[in-house]
Design an enzyme around this catalytic site. Structure first.
Site, short mmCIF file in Angstrom:
data_model
loop_
_atom_site.label_atom_id
_atom_site.label_comp_id
_atom_site.label_asym_id
_atom_site.label_seq_id
_atom_site.Cartn_x
_atom_site.Cartn_y
_atom_site.Cartn_z
N LYS A 1 -1.54 -3.92 15.50
CA LYS A 1 -0.79 -2.71 15.14
C LYS A 1 -1.27 -1.52 15.98
CE LYS A 1 -2.18 -3.43 10.98
NZ LYS A 1 -2.46 -3.41 9.53
N THR B 1 -0.45 8.59 4.90
CA THR B 1 -0.28 7.23 5.41
C THR B 1 -1.19 6.23 4.69
OG1 THR B 1 -1.92 7.69 7.14
CG2 THR B 1 0.41 8.03 7.70
N GLY C 1 -2.34 3.26 2.72
CA GLY C 1 -1.74 1.98 2.36
C GLY C 1 -0.75 1.41 3.34
N THR C 2 -0.66 1.99 4.54
CA THR C 2 0.35 1.50 5.49
C THR C 2 0.08 0.06 5.92
OG1 THR C 2 -0.92 2.58 7.26
CG2 THR C 2 1.00 3.76 6.40
N GLY C 3 -1.19 -0.27 6.18
CA GLY C 3 -1.51 -1.63 6.62
C GLY C 3 -1.24 -2.66 5.54
N CYS C 4 -1.62 -2.35 4.32
CA CYS C 4 -1.36 -3.25 3.19
C CYS C 4 0.15 -3.46 3.03
CB CYS C 4 -1.92 -2.67 1.90
SG CYS C 4 -3.68 -2.29 1.93
#
Length: 268
Positions: A173, A204, A206-209
């Site tokens: 990412k 932002t 929690g974007t990866g989760c």
């Protein structure tokens, strides 16, 4: 309806971890279930304390779900200890689940280390070979490869190195690079560039989760891996565009922005 399980830590603030995963599964039309690996005390300003679950309760959570319910996909998030990593690996190896998405969560946005340093090699050895897709951000990809990543070309090189460590497909990412938000998907043969607009917001959390959970949901629903990643990118972009200014720190993405818009409360 397809059934998806998240194996991850709980976020008391509701923006990341188990809570973000379950919201994402619901928003994308799947039924979400959870296996909690740790409980965190956190808010928008940071992680204050982490308490791991015992490996036995992690095992029982996984086994009881698979004993009763057909599982179409699994997302793995925060798994900090070698014992928990090994337990998850042992359980999932016996279940034969087709779609496993691994988000190698290492450090929170506030700088709290969520993966113990001695656990990194075990994560790679045990869980990478089970995963259909691994989704590191730039920092995580640097830790896994030992290389600095500052360009898209270096993202491709990192994806190839992570693939060589046992991951079937890798999405590196690029949200922390400048310019367009480009993610690199590598399937062992071909590189795909998934591009999204860069959104100017501090919220932002929690974007990866959310992104990895969205991939799992779309795979459960029958999408190909490139399509699942593409659709997950669109979903997370919408969630970031409509992020929530909550608390005094980094607010969460808005998992239910479409529903909130229909309800007439978006932006309140």
């Amino acid at each position: 309806m397809k059934n998806v399980v998240t194996i991850a830590g709980s976020d008391s603030c509701g923006g990341a971890g188990i809570q973000a995963d379950l919201k994402t599964f619901s928003a994308l039309g799947t039924y979400g279930m959870s296996v909690i690996t740790a409980v965190t005390a956190q808010n928008t300003t940071g992680v204050l304390k982490v308490r791991e679950m015992e490996a036995d309760i992690v095992r029982e959570q996984i086994n009881c779900l698979f004993d009763d319910i057909e599982i179409h996909a699994v997302k793995i998030g925060m798994v900090s200890s070698i014992e928990i990593i090994d337990t998850i690996g042992e359980c999932l190896k016996d279940k034969g689940v087709k779609h496993i998405v691994l988000d190698p969560v290492m450090v929170s946005k506030s700088g709290c280390h969520l993966l113990k340093p001695e656990s990194k090699d075990e994560l790679v050895k045990v869980l990478f070979p089970l995963a259909e897709v691994v989704t590191p951000n730039l920092f995580e990809a640097e830790v896994i490869t030992g290389e600095k990543i500052e360009t898209v070309t270096e993202m491709e090189q990192a994806a190839a190195q992570i693939h060589a460590k046992g991951a079937a497909r890798v999405v590196v990412k690029g949200g922390h690079l400048t310019g367009d938000a480009i993610d690199v998907l590598y399937d062992g043969t071909r590189f795909y560039h998934i591009t999204g607009s860069r959104i100017n917001t501090p919220n932002t959390h929690g974007t990866g989760c959310t992104f990895s959970s969205a991939i799992a949901a779309y795979l459960a629903r029958g999408c190909s891996i490139p399509d699942a990643v593409e659709e997950a990118k669109k979903y997370i972009n919408g969630a970031i565009e409509n992020a929530i200014a909550l608390g005094h720190g980094v607010g969460p993405t808005n998992h239910f922005y479409s529903l909130y818009r229909k309800a007439g409360v978006l932006g309140e």
